[in-house]
Design an enzyme around this catalytic site. Structure first.
Site, mmCIF file in Angstrom:
data_model
loop_
_atom_site.group_PDB
_atom_site.id
_atom_site.type_symbol
_atom_site.label_atom_id
_atom_site.label_comp_id
_atom_site.label_asym_id
_atom_site.label_seq_id
_atom_site.Cartn_x
_atom_site.Cartn_y
_atom_site.Cartn_z
ATOM 1 N N ASN A 1 0.877 -1.174 0.000
ATOM 2 C CA ASN A 1 0.000 0.000 0.000
ATOM 3 C C ASN A 1 0.914 1.223 0.000
ATOM 4 O O ASN A 1 1.462 1.611 1.019
ATOM 5 C CB ASN A 1 -0.879 -0.034 1.261
ATOM 6 N N GLU B 1 -7.970 -4.590 5.450
ATOM 7 C CA GLU B 1 -7.845 -4.314 4.013
ATOM 8 C C GLU B 1 -6.742 -5.155 3.379
ATOM 9 O O GLU B 1 -6.879 -5.595 2.241
ATOM 10 C CB GLU B 1 -7.580 -2.811 3.803
ATOM 11 N N HIS C 1 -12.969 3.563 0.035
ATOM 12 C CA HIS C 1 -12.909 2.550 1.102
ATOM 13 C C HIS C 1 -13.573 1.234 0.677
ATOM 14 O O HIS C 1 -14.006 0.450 1.513
ATOM 15 C CB HIS C 1 -13.620 3.032 2.392
ATOM 16 N N ARG D 1 -2.525 -2.093 -3.479
ATOM 17 C CA ARG D 1 -3.743 -1.310 -3.266
ATOM 18 C C ARG D 1 -3.660 -0.094 -4.184
ATOM 19 O O ARG D 1 -2.698 0.668 -4.141
ATOM 20 C CB ARG D 1 -3.827 -0.850 -1.811
ATOM 21 N N ARG E 1 -11.493 16.375 7.338
ATOM 22 C CA ARG E 1 -12.239 16.714 6.115
ATOM 23 C C ARG E 1 -13.667 17.126 6.465
ATOM 24 O O ARG E 1 -14.274 16.569 7.377
ATOM 25 C CB ARG E 1 -12.294 15.522 5.159
#
Ligand code: ADP
Length: 407
Positions: A7, A384, A179, A90, A240
């Protein structure tokens, strides 16, 4: 099959070596501060653990460092690189081109480069990781697993904005959702935990981390995801803003004399619970501690966060005409029992009731709804890397079957 999962971000690169048969993590680590000074963290199943400062000027050097460590006679877990059967990367944004995982070829890299406009922060960093691995292990099969792919089942009524249609036609401006790797893993793990067939249930996954998103997964397919064209839309997050009226942005740009990069930096890095708490913290643990000490803005930030999550869950229950499972995951979702409790209180109209004792448990997967709740409410630890390893193994098996070892 031994799978190296990568990743790659702009200045960091996470990795795991996973045995796809036992699903055990044989080794994992993190290269950080790439291009700055370089820090390397590494741990193996056998209990070797290290954290070192190692100069890493670029991602190729980072991959070099991790590969050297993996085959090191003292610290390593492999005899040689050939023991790695396949590398799974990823990849953040696959646009509309990628609806599933793929063997990484020159054509795929070209197509991803064309998506760079859509994810200028993430895609180039992912590709640098791919490039570094290709340089050092040119003969190893590589698979790309996209964070947008699982969301590609959304229909136009969910993914189109109320903008002139020509912008979708011309530039593919639409909601993509993110996601996806986590939403897929968690929705399936929840069904497995409950002994359900994922193709027969309606699940809402609340991935609540520093970045946060919710998805509606109906009969195994995503029908909606709270993130949009970029990961800025939807929930109030760590830093965010989530959903904001674009008219408010025009107002702020004029009042504060801002240019576009400045307003985008504010929306991405200075907003969310950090901004609401007057820069107190984006970390939910610190906000909770501050709330206990009567910090009003910290309390308000948590309240706004929970309220927005509950609103999305309610709207997704409507979008699916019902819900069987609600699952909390990621840093906040897995650990913050108070936030879970607060969110679930809004959802009593769905027949949801929580067992307060179970809600305080910790673990890989557990149920927090009580015996009379009409909806199963679960906490599932996301994974993940394991999902990427599973996808990568599935693609590799296909390749082996076809006998076309492309790299
Ligand atoms: P990301 O992958 O988006 O960076 P994570 O899923 O790792 O985020 O989640 C990070 C967040 O999880 C942090 O903001 C932190 O506040 C929160 N978190 C971690 N542990 C706890 C805890 N025990 N209680 C409350 N929040 C926690």
């Amino acid at each position: 099959m031994k799978i190296l999962v990568i990743n790659s971000g702009s200045s960091s690169l996470k990795f795991q070596v996973i045995d796809s048969d036992s699903e055990q993590v044989l080794a994992k680590g993190l290269c950080e501060r790439i291009g700055i000074d370089g820090s390397f963290t590494y741990r193996t199943l056998e209990g070797i653990s290290l954290k070192e400062s190692i100069a890493m000027e670029n991602h190729t050097q980072a991959v070099h460092t991790l590969l050297d460590t993996l085959v090191d006679p003292q610290k390593g877990i492999l005899e040689n690189f050939q023991e790695i059967d396949v590398i799974g990367h990823r990849l953040v944004h696959g646009g509309e081109k990628f609806t599933g995982s793929v063997v990484i070829t020159d054509e795929v890299i070209q197509a991803m480069t064309e998506c760079n406009d859509l994810a200028p922060l993430h895609n180039p960093a992912n590709l640098v990781g791919v490039d570094a691995c290709r340089k050092l292990m040119p003969d190893t099969l590589m698979v790309g697993v996209f964070d947008t792919a699982f969301n590609q089942t959304m229909e136009p009524k969910a993914f189109l904005y109320g903008l002139p249609y020509r912008y979708y036609e011309k530039y593919k401006v639409r909601r993509y959702g993110f996601h996806g790797i986590s939403h897929k893993y968690v929705s399936q793990r929840a069904a497995e935990f409950l002994g359900q067939d994922p193709r027969k249930v309606k699940t809402i996954v609340c991935h609540l981390g520093n970045g946060a998103s919710i998805s509606a997964v109906k009969y195994g397919k995503v029908i909606d995801n709270s993130m949009g064209f970029t990961p800025l839309e939807g929930l109030v997050m760590g830093t965010r803003c989530g959903d904001v009226d674009p008219g408010a942005l025009e107002f702020l740009i004029k009042k504060e004399n801002l240019d576009f990069p400045q307003i985008m930096a504010i929306l991405n890095q200075e907003s969310g619970v950090l901004g609401i708490s007057k820069n107190f913290s984006s970390d939910f643990r610190e906000l909770k501690d501050a709330e206990i000490k009567y910090n009003e803005k910290a309390a308000l930030a948590r309240e706004i966060f929970a309220y927005r999550v509950a609103k999305y869950v309610g709207s997704y229950a409507a979008a699916m005409n019902g819900v069987d499972n609600i699952v909390f995951t990621a840093g906040v979702g897995e650990n913050d029992s108070d936030i879970r409790q607060e969110i679930c209180e809004y959802l009593e109209f769905l027949g949801i009731t929580i067992d307060e004792v179970k809600n305080r448990e910790q673990g890989e997967a557990f149920r927090i709804s009580d015996g009379i709740s009409r909806v199963n409410v679960l906490v599932v630890r996301t994974n993940e890397e394991l999902e990427i390893a599973r996808e990568t193994a599935a693609v590799a098996r296909e390749v082996q079957k076809e006998g076309t070892l492309t790299s």
